[in-house]
Design an enzyme around this catalytic site. Structure first.
Site, PDB file in Angstrom:
ATOM      1  N   ASP A   1       3.035   3.856   9.216  1.00 49.60           N
ATOM      2  CA  ASP A   1       2.333   2.434   9.344  1.00 49.60           C
ATOM      3  C   ASP A   1       1.188   2.352   8.381  1.00 49.60           C
ATOM      4  O   ASP A   1       0.673   1.536   8.143  1.00 49.60           O
ATOM      5  CB  ASP A   1       1.431   2.431  10.795  1.00 49.60           C
ATOM      6  CG  ASP A   1       2.577   2.374  11.939  1.00 49.60           C
ATOM      7  OD1 ASP A   1       3.845   1.773  11.621  1.00 49.60           O
ATOM      8  OD2 ASP A   1       2.229   2.212  13.103  1.00 49.60           O
TER       9      ASP A   1
ATOM     10  N   LYS B   1      -2.688  -3.934  13.421  1.00 52.57           N
ATOM     11  CA  LYS B   1      -1.493  -4.538  13.160  1.00 52.57           C
ATOM     12  C   LYS B   1      -0.621  -4.681  14.697  1.00 52.57           C
ATOM     13  O   LYS B   1      -1.051  -3.925  15.676  1.00 52.57           O
ATOM     14  CB  LYS B   1      -0.414  -3.842  12.433  1.00 52.57           C
ATOM     15  CG  LYS B   1       0.105  -2.390  12.833  1.00 52.57           C
ATOM     16  CD  LYS B   1       1.231  -2.278  13.923  1.00 52.57           C
ATOM     17  CE  LYS B   1       1.238  -0.900  14.022  1.00 52.57           C
ATOM     18  NZ  LYS B   1       2.327  -0.787  15.372  1.00 52.57           N
TER      19      LYS B   1
END
Length: 310
Positions: free
Chosen positions: A145, A17
């Site tokens: 995350d 990401k």
């Protein structure tokens, strides 16, 4: 046939990401900082293969340097497998094989992607069928995350970053990633930001007065408009990440000079993410950066989260 490609393995792929926007607030009692962030999953992947086993074991290889990746309980994927087994009452073990494509300690959530992939792979291998909601709960226990790596796409993250709200992002955004052989420690970067703020050396509007993602960021994503997104990208951790790392500042400057619309340090760094107007320009920027001796990758987003392949 290699261990990774045996027919009895469950193969799951999960994306890295970038943080298109990252506002960092004050530190909570649990040691985490309040965040307002926008994640975008990009086409740089971790592959996890789960094999039947009586024990919990793990091996790692990949396209990036994996010398510092642990293969014991310090590895998030190993912890994910054991947490799932404990939660579901599974008595079997698993042998995990991880092929890493996301830079290690690069601020792109590679370890979190491994954990998300391990949850999905073990759930499929053991037939526990916990479902998306329960897997999300386990992911949140593993790290801030991990839930996003599970879901992918584009999302707003609040709290520690694990309270996710899907964000509409039309079309495709092209990025050039400049990776670094020298990683950065996320806890150290947050600590450096706290120190900079304590000494008045952070930006004048650090921390943000409000931990809301600016409307302009969400509008640009919704419109699929890279030109509109470029001026509103922001990372509160960037000042701390580039402190003592002039190579990152040079990479940002060169990326703009070669044609990128904007550049940002991804998360806690040191990966630099350069937003480009389209895929053709991105390829040009990538080639120009490679000609300077850097490792540059052309990726796009948003892409799907952890999913079983094959």
């Amino acid at each position: 046939m290699s261990m990774a490609h045996r027919s009895d393995a469950v193969h799951v792929r999960a994306p890295g990401k970038i943080n298109v926007y990252l506002g960092v607030g004050s530190q909570h009692d649990d040691g985490y900082h309040a965040l307002a962030t926008v994640f975008q999953a990009v086409s740089l992947y971790e592959d996890v293969y789960a094999h039947p086993s009586n024990e919990f074991t793990l091996e790692v290889y990949g396209d990036v340097d994996v010398a510092d990746v642990p293969v014991d309980d310090r590895n998030l994927a190993m912890r994910a497998a054991k947490l799932l087994a404990q939660t579901a009452g599974v008595t079997a073990g698993v042998h995990l094989v991880i092929r890493k494509g996301v830079p290690v300690a690069g601020g792109m959530g590679g370890g979190s992607a491994d954990a998300a992939a391990a949850l999905v792979a073990c759930d499929a291998l053991w037939g526990t069928e916990l479902g998306p909601h329960r897997l999300h709960e386990l992911a949140a226990r593993l790290g801030a995350d991990v839930p996003f790596a599970l879901h992918g796409g584009t999302a707003i993250g609040a709290g520690r970053g694990d309270e996710l709200t899907p964000a509409l992002a039309r079309g495709r955004f092209d990025w050039v990633l400049v990776t670094s052989a020298q990683g950065l420690s996320t806890p150290e970067i947050y600590g450096r930001l706290d120190a900079l703020r304590a000494h008045g050396e952070a930006l004048a509007d650090d921390p943000p007065l409000s931990l809301d993602v600016p409307v302009a960021v969400l509008q640009a994503l919704r419109a699929g408009d890279a030109m509109a997104l470029a001026p509103v990208m922001f990372n509160d951790l960037e000042r701390a990440a580039v402190d003592g790392r002039p190579d990152l500042e040079r990479a940002l400057a060169d990326g703009l000079r070669f044609g990128a619309l904007a550049g940002i340090v991804s998360g806690s760094g040191p990966t630099v993410a350069l937003l480009c107007a389209d895929s053709e320009i991105a390829r040009t920027v990538q080639q120009e950066l490679q000609a300077t001796g850097r490792t540059a990758l052309h990726v796009h987003g948003p892409v799907a989260g952890a999913q079983v392949l094959g």
